[in-house]
Enzyme design. Structure first.
Site, PDB file in Angstrom:
ATOM      1  N   SER A 197      30.958  41.005   9.753  1.00 50.26           N
ATOM      2  CA  SER A 197      30.586  40.003  10.738  1.00 50.26           C
ATOM      3  C   SER A 197      31.836  39.499  11.451  1.00 50.26           C
ATOM      4  CB  SER A 197      29.800  38.882  10.063  1.00 50.26           C
ATOM      5  OG  SER A 197      29.146  38.066  11.008  1.00 50.26           O
ATOM      6  N   GLU A 227      19.527  43.497  11.296  1.00 47.30           N
ATOM      7  CA  GLU A 227      20.493  42.410  11.155  1.00 47.30           C
ATOM      8  C   GLU A 227      19.892  41.047  11.495  1.00 47.30           C
ATOM      9  OE1 GLU A 227      23.887  42.622  10.449  1.00 47.30           O
ATOM     10  OE2 GLU A 227      24.534  44.643  10.974  1.00 47.30           O
ATOM     11  N   HIS A 254      21.289  40.993   8.116  1.00 47.04           N
ATOM     12  CA  HIS A 254      22.718  40.712   8.180  1.00 47.04           C
ATOM     13  C   HIS A 254      23.235  40.257   6.816  1.00 47.04           C
ATOM     14  CE1 HIS A 254      26.392  39.855  10.346  1.00 47.04           C
ATOM     15  NE2 HIS A 254      26.417  38.597   9.924  1.00 47.04           N
TER      16      HIS A 254
END
Length: 487
Positions: free
Chosen positions: A190, A312, A405
C-alpha cells in the site's frame, strides 16, 4: 529461564539482541536517525547519536505519532502505539548475527495511507524470513503531517527521506548482522509500495537496493504541489493557525493528530477536486509530493516484483456496509471520474459479473484504477519484471470481504497464526498458500526469480496466488484493455 543474547556492532556502537530457541537473532528499536522533534521537526532526518557501551535491543522502540484508524478499520487492522520521540528506528531478524555471512536482505516498508501503521507490528515479525536464510529489516518512518505535509521552507516527503536514511543505515551496518549490503530487496504494501514507486521514479535511493517488491501500490499516487498546498491550508484552517512549519510545530500532538485524521472523512463527504486536487479521487490527504506521476525507465537497474489483490477495494466497502447501497448513478459518476466511459465500463465489468449490484461493479473498477493498472504500468515500464495477483478470498463478512486490500500480508510474512491477522483471514487460512507466497518472496530476494515467467506485453504472465497457485496469461484482458490510454 535464561535468555540467550548476542552482540553486534554498528557505527553508533554495540547492540545486544535476543536469540530465540530456533537460533533467530532479533535486534529491536535501533535508531537510524535522530529524533525528529525540537529543532529537527519537519526537517530532513539527521544522523543518530553514537553511544558508548552496549545498547539493549530487545524491545521495540517508539512508533511514529499517528491517530488510530476509524471504526470499523481499527478492529480489522490492529495497530500498536509506543510513545516516545526516538521513533526513527528499525528492527532486524537474522539467522547469522556475524560479519561475513553474506545473506540476502529484505527491508519492509509498512502501509497505512501514509498516516497509520508501524514497522513494529507483531504481524511484521521477520522471524520466518530469517528462518529461511534472509536478514529481515522493518522500520518506522514519519507519517501524516510530520512526514508528508507540504510546507514552505522545509523539504517535502520527509517520510520518504526517512526511508532513504534507513536504507543508508542498512548499507553501512547490515554486514555486521550477516547481511550483504549489495543484495538488498526493499518490499512494501500500500503506502509502503507507493513510496517505493516514488523512490524508483525519482532515483532518490539509487544504489541502496537492487530488487523491489511492490504489493498493492506503484507509482501513480502522488500529489502535485498545488494540491498539497490546498490540503496544508485546509488543515491549518481547522487548527486556526497559519500553514507554516513553526505554527504546526506549536500545535500539541493531541490536537494535531485527530485533526489530520478528520481530513480523509472530509474528502469523502465532499470529493471536489477544486478543494483537494488529486486527493479527491483516492481520499489520501498525505501522499508524496512530486511534479506528477512518473515511471522508472527500463534501465533503472532494479529487479521488480509487483502486484495487487483481486478485490482490493472490498476492504473499504464491505465492512462499512456501503457496497450494497451504491446506486447505479454513483457507479457512473465514479467511472467517469476515473476517466473511463461509464457505458463501456458497465458493459465490460458487467459481462463477467452478471449478477453484480452497482457497488460490486464500482469495487472492481476502483480496484483496477487504484491498484491493478498502476502495477501493470510499472511492470510494463521495466522489462523483466514479475507480476502476481493475490486471489484467495477471505471467509469474513459471509465471504463478501473477498481478496481485499492487505489480506496477503499474513501469507507473505508466513504469520497466519498471529492474532492481528485473524479479523481478516478467519480461523482456517490455507497454510499451503502462505508456504508458496512466502517462498516466492524469499526466492526473489535471493536470486531475482520468484518462480514463474517474467511479465511482457506478449504473454502478460501473472502468478495467481489462490488455493491452487499457478501462472495465468493476461487475466481479465478486456478489463485491462479498458484502461489503455486512460491510466
Amino acid at each position: 529461564m535464561t535468555v540467550r543474547t548476542t552482540v553486534c556492532t554498528t557505527e553508533q556502537g554495540a547492540v545486544r539482541g535476543r536469540l530465540s530457541a530456533d537460533g533467530v537473532a532479533s535486534f529491536l528499536g535501533l535508531p537510524y536517525a535522530a529524533p525528529p522533534f525540537g529543532p529537527l521537526r519537519f526537517r530532513a532526518p539527521a544522523p543518530p547519536a553514537r553511544r558508548s557501551g552496549v545498547r539493549e535491543a530487545t524491545a521495540f522502540g517508539p512508533t511514529a505519532p499517528h491517530a488510530p484508524y476509524a471504526p470499523p478499520f481499527d478492529a480489522l487492522i490492529p495497530e500498536n502505539e509506543i510513545p516516545g520521540e526516538d521513533c526513527l528506528n528499525l528492527n532486524i531478524w537474522t539467522p547469522e548475527p556475524r560479519p561475513g555471512a553474506g545473506l540476502p536482505v529484505m527491508v519492509w516498508l509498512h502501509g497505512g495511507a501514509f498516516s497509520n501503521g508501524s514497522g513494529s507490528a507483531s504481524g511484521y515479525d521477520g522471524s520466518a524470513f530469517a528462518r529461511d536464510g534472509v536478514v529481515c529489516v522493518t522500520l518506522n518512518y514519519r507519517l501524516g503531517s510530520d512526514g508528508f505535509l507540504h510546507l514552505p521552507g522545509v523539504p517535502d516527503n520527509r517520510g520518504l527521506l526517512d526511508q532513504v536514511a534507513a536504507l543508508r543505515w542498512v548499507r553501512a551496518n547490515i554486514a555486521s548482522f550477516g547481511g550483504d549490503p549489495g543484495r538488498v530487496t526493499v518490499f512494501g504494501e500500500s503506502a509502503g509500495a507507493m513510496g517505493i514507486g516514488v523512490l524508483l521514479a525519482t532515483g532518490q535511493a539509487d544504489g541502496l537496493f537492487q530488487r523491489a517488491i511492490l504489493q498493492s501500490g506503484a507509482c501513480h499516487h502522488v500529489l502535485r504541489p498545488a494540491s498539497a498546498a490546498l490540503i496544508a491550508a485546509r488543515l491549518a484552517r481547522k487548527l486556526g493557525i497559519e500553514p507554516t512549519p513553526k505554527a504546526f510545530a506549536a500545535v500539541p500532538l493531541d490536537d494535531l493528530l485527530p485533526a489530520q485524521a478528520e481530513l480523509r472523512g472530509e474528502i469523502g463527504a465532499r470529493p471536489d477536486p477544486a478543494l483537494w486536487g488529486e486527493a479527491a479521487l483516492n481520499m489520501m490527504p498525505f501522499e508524496p509530493v512530486t511534479a506528477g506521476p512518473s515511471l522508472p525507465g527500463p534501465d533503472c537497474g532494479v529487479d521488480l516484483l509487483v502486484g495487487s489483490n483481486r478485490e482490493e477495494y472490498r476492504l473499504f466497502l464491505v465492512p462499512t456496509e456501503r457496497m450494497d447501497v451504491f446506486p447505479a448513478s454513483r457507479f457512473r459518476t465514479m467511472a467517469a471520474a476515473y476517466g473511463v466511459d461509464p457505458d463501456r465500463a458497465l458493459s465490460v465489468y458487467g459481462a463477467s459479473r452478471p449478477k453484480a449490484v452497482p457497488g460490486e461493479l464500482l469495487e472492481a473498477v476502483a480496484t483496477d484504477w487504484f491498484y491493478r493498472i498502476p502495477a501493470l504500468r510499472l511492470a510494463e515500464s521495466v522489462p523483466g519484471s514479475y507480476v502476481y495477483e493475490f486471489a484467495w478470498r477471505s471467509p469474513r463478512f459471509g465471504g463478501r470481504l473477498g481478496a481485499c486490500h492487505a489480506l496477503e500480508l499474513g501469507f507473505v510474512f508466513d504469520r497466519l497464526h498471529d492474532p492481528s491477522y485473524a479479523p481478516m483471514v478467519g480461523p482456517r487460512p490455507p497454510q499451503a498458500l502462505a508456504d508458496a507466497m512466502h517462498a516466492a518472496w524469499v526466492s526473489f530476494a535471493t536470486s531475482g526469480d520468484p518462480g514463474w515467467p517474467a511479465y511482457d506485453t506478449a504473454g502478460r504472465t501473472t502468478m495467481i496466488f489462490a488455493e491452487d497457485p499457478g501462472p495465468e496469461d493476461d487475466p481479465r484482458a478486456r478489463e485491462r484493455l479498458l484502461w489503455d490510454g486512460v491510466r
